[in-house]
Design an enzyme around this catalytic site. Sequence first.
Site, PDB file in Angstrom:
ATOM      1  N   TYR A 170       0.819  -1.231   0.000  1.00 44.46           N
ATOM      2  CA  TYR A 170       0.000   0.000   0.000  1.00 44.46           C
ATOM      3  C   TYR A 170       0.843   1.266   0.000  1.00 44.46           C
ATOM      4  CZ  TYR A 170      -2.848  -3.555   2.464  1.00 44.46           C
ATOM      5  OH  TYR A 170      -3.485  -4.698   2.861  1.00 44.46           O
ATOM      6  N   CYS A 195      13.961 -10.505  -3.439  1.00 45.50           N
ATOM      7  CA  CYS A 195      14.302 -10.124  -4.811  1.00 45.50           C
ATOM      8  C   CYS A 195      13.132  -9.470  -5.527  1.00 45.50           C
ATOM      9  CB  CYS A 195      14.765 -11.350  -5.586  1.00 45.50           C
ATOM     10  SG  CYS A 195      16.271 -12.003  -4.921  1.00 45.50           S
TER      11      CYS A 195
HETATM   12  N1  LLP Z   1     -14.498  -5.036   9.953  1.00 40.99           N
HETATM   13  C1  LLP Z   1     -14.420  -5.523   8.713  1.00 40.99           C
HETATM   14  C2  LLP Z   1     -15.591  -6.114   8.101  1.00 40.99           C
HETATM   15  C3  LLP Z   1     -13.202  -5.461   8.019  1.00 40.99           C
HETATM   16  O1  LLP Z   1     -13.116  -5.939   6.784  1.00 40.99           O
HETATM   17  C4  LLP Z   1     -12.061  -4.880   8.636  1.00 40.99           C
HETATM   18  C5  LLP Z   1     -10.764  -4.802   7.948  1.00 40.99           C
HETATM   19  C6  LLP Z   1     -12.214  -4.395   9.954  1.00 40.99           C
HETATM   20  C7  LLP Z   1     -13.447  -4.480  10.578  1.00 40.99           C
HETATM   21  C8  LLP Z   1     -11.061  -3.793  10.723  1.00 40.99           C
HETATM   22  O2  LLP Z   1     -10.554  -2.671  10.096  1.00 40.99           O
HETATM   23  P1  LLP Z   1      -9.472  -1.775  10.903  1.00 40.99           P
HETATM   24  O3  LLP Z   1     -10.161  -1.215  12.112  1.00 40.99           O
HETATM   25  O4  LLP Z   1      -8.354  -2.667  11.266  1.00 40.99           O
HETATM   26  O5  LLP Z   1      -9.070  -0.733   9.934  1.00 40.99           O
HETATM   27  N2  LLP Z   1      -4.173  -5.016   5.519  1.00 40.99           N
HETATM   28  C9  LLP Z   1      -4.663  -3.669   5.470  1.00 40.99           C
HETATM   29  C10 LLP Z   1      -5.986  -3.506   6.188  1.00 40.99           C
HETATM   30  C11 LLP Z   1      -7.077  -4.432   5.685  1.00 40.99           C
HETATM   31  C12 LLP Z   1      -8.332  -4.318   6.469  1.00 40.99           C
HETATM   32  C13 LLP Z   1      -9.332  -5.332   6.058  1.00 40.99           C
HETATM   33  N3  LLP Z   1     -10.557  -5.262   6.775  1.00 40.99           N
HETATM   34  C14 LLP Z   1      -3.602  -2.721   6.019  1.00 40.99           C
HETATM   35  O6  LLP Z   1      -2.550  -3.204   6.435  1.00 40.99           O
HETATM   36  O7  LLP Z   1      -3.780  -1.514   6.006  1.00 40.99           O
END
Ligand code: LLP
Length: 415
Positions: free
Chosen positions: A315, A343
Amino acid sequence: MTTEGPPIRRLADWDAATLRDLADGHGTPLYVLDQRRVRENVANLRAAFHEESISYAVKANTVRATLETIAETGIGAECASAGELQRAVDAGFDRLRYTAVNPPAGDLDHVVDLAADPPRDLDLVITVGAADAFEALAERGYDGPLAIRVNPGVGAGHHAKVTTGDAPKFGVPYDRVSELASEIVSRGFDLVGLHAHAGSGIHEASDLAAHRELVSRMGELARELDHDLDFLNVGGGLGIPYRPTDEPLDLDSVAAATREAVGELDARLGIEPGRYVVADAGVLLTTVNTVKPTPETTVVGVDAGMTTLLRPAMYDAYHEIRTLAPDADERESVTATVAGPICETADVLGRGRELPGPERGDVLTIGNAGAYGYEMASNYNSRPRPAVVSLDGGESRLAVERETLSELTRLEIEQ
Ligand code: LLP
């Protein structure tokens, strides 16, 4: 009950001597998770969103030690897969939300079995994001409570790849929700809630505005439904300041704006943050392997890369990087590109970073690595996944062992 803490724990607030000792004792790359900070984050959320029900989005960090800490606070768990649900149950959560995104048959079998034969009293609600998913549950004889995930048509987030509220993949289209709700109710199921999630990393004013719009649409939809609901869950997504110059969210005003946007409603408001609970409770420690001056920049090669912390490659995410070298003050600063051992050109953890004269063997610390860090680690380039240490007060414990080279081929079958 844990007391609240400051709105953000900055990388400079971590005790350098403790981190150096952990790197010495356990090697690097090493994730360190501070359970005290996790508790403070939960307490901060509770203080702002007091009457709402809070679930932790398990996907941000599923390390057992962390899940147990969060379960002990008494908040719920939001789970996106059978694996997450099982981990949450094992760690002691009693209030569980399974938000099925295009759920594979095996996941549904597992969840339905768990609902039919729980190991203890569980408050489990399955949230369906498509009429099909409801049918698949009904076919399996599920008769527990259900919620509908709505596609509200408005999204927000730190990157297009994590903006969900307007992505057709997620949720039942807004104007088809009443129809599915009637179907669910007329077939004798208990429809207890509606759910929507704008996206992840809501921090900028425009994202906060989009989130309010989502909440207001959801409030309207809940009022339009010809059915009483227990809860309206408006998702997770609360962002944190990744850059040292970013300000933390004012949780009180976010909570007040959320309540105002939802309007009059005879149902509990629910939120399900992941990142906010764990991000600043974690750091990643990494050792400098090579220092290479080039005409463009000084390349500082470290032993953590995109297989350890994927966020920068995936990202273009910013994570603060500091040196733990005790004599850093005496070194002359250089502008560095901090790169991993993979790599791929994308394998860079930070560009244009001012670091005090990096030397081979220095340990660097990478901030806000508690959310979506270890969780997204992989074995690409046959790199073993790092170890995780759990800190609690003055005590540290190994929470996840470092993977070994021989474990990389553990599942392979000799031909
Ligand atoms: N609820 C649902 C339905 C979700 O899909 C997600 C995150 C959350 C709650 C929690 O979101 P948060 O509060 O953590 O923003 N890998 C990415 C983030 C992907 C989030 C996916 N869904 C990153 O590293 O930024």
